[in-house]
Motif scaffolding. Sequence first.
Motif, short mmCIF file in Angstrom:
data_model
loop_
_atom_site.label_atom_id
_atom_site.label_comp_id
_atom_site.label_asym_id
_atom_site.label_seq_id
_atom_site.Cartn_x
_atom_site.Cartn_y
_atom_site.Cartn_z
N UNK A 1 0.84 -1.20 0.00
CA UNK A 1 0.00 0.00 0.00
C UNK A 1 0.87 1.25 0.00
N UNK A 2 2.00 1.18 0.74
CA UNK A 2 2.89 2.34 0.83
C UNK A 2 3.44 2.73 -0.53
N UNK A 3 3.81 1.75 -1.32
CA UNK A 3 4.39 2.08 -2.62
C UNK A 3 3.33 2.10 -3.71
N UNK A 4 2.08 2.23 -3.28
CA UNK A 4 0.96 2.41 -4.20
C UNK A 4 0.77 1.21 -5.12
N UNK A 5 1.21 0.04 -4.65
CA UNK A 5 1.02 -1.16 -5.46
C UNK A 5 -0.27 -1.88 -5.14
N UNK A 6 -0.98 -1.38 -4.15
CA UNK A 6 -2.17 -2.10 -3.71
C UNK A 6 -3.35 -1.87 -4.64
N UNK A 7 -3.09 -1.22 -5.72
CA UNK A 7 -4.17 -1.06 -6.68
C UNK A 7 -4.52 0.40 -6.90
N UNK A 8 -5.32 0.61 -7.93
CA UNK A 8 -5.70 1.94 -8.35
C UNK A 8 -6.37 2.72 -7.22
N UNK A 9 -7.31 2.05 -6.54
CA UNK A 9 -8.06 2.75 -5.51
C UNK A 9 -7.16 3.18 -4.35
N UNK A 10 -6.23 2.29 -3.97
CA UNK A 10 -5.33 2.63 -2.86
C UNK A 10 -4.47 3.83 -3.22
N UNK A 11 -3.99 3.87 -4.45
CA UNK A 11 -3.18 5.00 -4.91
C UNK A 11 -3.98 6.29 -4.85
N UNK A 12 -5.21 6.18 -5.31
CA UNK A 12 -6.09 7.35 -5.31
C UNK A 12 -6.28 7.88 -3.88
N UNK A 13 -6.57 6.96 -2.98
CA UNK A 13 -6.82 7.37 -1.59
C UNK A 13 -5.56 7.94 -0.96
N UNK A 14 -4.42 7.30 -1.23
CA UNK A 14 -3.17 7.77 -0.66
C UNK A 14 -2.86 9.19 -1.10
N UNK A 15 -2.99 9.44 -2.39
CA UNK A 15 -2.70 10.78 -2.91
C UNK A 15 -3.72 11.78 -2.39
N UNK A 16 -4.99 11.37 -2.39
CA UNK A 16 -6.04 12.26 -1.89
C UNK A 16 -5.80 12.65 -0.44
#
Lengths: 252, 308
Positions: free
Chosen positions: B8-23
């Motif tokens: 999740x930290x490196x945004x590999x957990x998928x599109x949605x996780x990346x979106x939430x992390x950046x948001x």
Amino acid sequence: MAGPTPIPMPETALAISGLTVAYGSVPVVATVSARFPKGSMTAVIGPNGAGKSTLLKAALGLIPAVTGEVRAFGDPVARAMPRIAYVPQRAAVDWEFPARVIDVVQMGLYRRLGLFGRLTPGLRAQAMAQLDRLGMADFATRQIGALSGGQQQRVFLARALAQEADLVILDEPFAGVDAATEAAIIAVLHGLRAEGRTVIAVHHDLSTVPAYFDRVLLLNRRVIAEGATAATFRRAVVAEAYGHQLLTAIPA
Amino acid sequence: MLDTVLNALILNAGYNAALVGIGAALLGLAAGCIGAFVTLRRRALTSDAMAHATLPGIALAFLVMAAAGGDGRNLAGLMLGAGLSAALGLIWLDRLSRTRLPEDAAIGATLSTFYGAGILLLTVIQNLALGRPAGLDSVLLGSTAGMLRGDAIILALGAAVTLCLLFILRRPLIMTAFDPGHARLMGVNTALMDRALLLLTLACVLLGLHVVGLILIVALLILPALAARLWSDRMETVALLAGAIGALAGYLGAALSVALPDLPTGPAIVMITFTLFAASALVAPGKGLLAQAAARARLRRALPTGPN
């Protein structure tokens, strides 16, 4: 409403006419009228609770007045505000605020900077020069909370000097400061007077009034006396303001 | 589990996780910077009351949109309701403060009244069987589940606009926070500046509704500012550092919440923020506990040894 109608007087730095200020329904100062000529240096004196600070704050519009009119250099005080600097009591602000000494002095440049103005090297040098005038140049990058009371007072005065105002109003500039600071501040204030600027200060130490100030305004909720120090600062008059306490330090 | 967190930290957990992390990082950035001004102007509790006062408006907006046959969870609609409700809360608070009631009591009264009314309306919604609880409960504590691409774009735009405004107004805002009387004499409209700061704070609350939730957004406003204050004595630096700390906490908290699906995003972000604050309190130069202990020890050694 009593009190003389003010006439625009550009030669009067500050003209207060019939000013009444109340906290709730209790009047603090009542129908005060006073004139502060250009180039004069006036001590506002009177006992605790006489309304000295209140009078000056109301004159500047910082607290609302019930009635009265205030003019500076012949204009309504709000319009003349760019020519006026005010030094509040030190206790009025939180000195733990994240600011360095020079940051506070530069706040005095805001009228020239506005939202988007650039802090040019020239303006920075000006702010620095004001600190230097008060012997505080070495403290420019200190956090303001790390200063002594006297140093904080000098910073406040430097901020006022940066405004290059023609009228400087100070609320107890010598309260709780050491002798070195008092000497530095009085030298700067006398320098302002020599430049033709006007100084008004709430003052508490009666013994220094004749040496520091050329005019006095004696106040105790109303004006007791107003005029040149030599003629007005007399034992009988001061005793009236202070409720007839024995004041042997004052010339009879 | 460790793998999931790292992913999740490196945004590999998928599109949605990346979106939430950046948001969440963008939200943390805006909230941190604005929060630095909020705490120095002593509006921390006011911002908490404002956040809680959004709830009745959110519930009412949901009811209105659902009754009109639309999607009750439409973010723009919920934000509108939340904003109106918060404004009402602030007006009410202003009225209360003009009485002789102490300010903290007025804030407590406003916060609890509006929040109570909001919970009442949420219960009504549940009993009407209009919405699955998951639909609205995320506004309380935040959730990573429901974030859509559109929501992330709203977050990015909102953060950009609020930060631009904050940058433009930084001088009068600083002057108002330090010495309001002097600021007024210098031509600053301090009442307008206070309203602008409240509006910027409200923007943070609204942007954070689905990410942190309204109960804990206050932590994202205050804690980064407190941590940043330990590292710097300059207002501009404090605000920028607070933004960076908030962004880091938002990003890490969202990643943690993605890895532990039962953990709401709000508490995850807040605990990370607190950890960053606690670490700052320990190791910050000058004001940190370790630095102060070291300074005391140095002083003791430098002093001549006395009788004890």
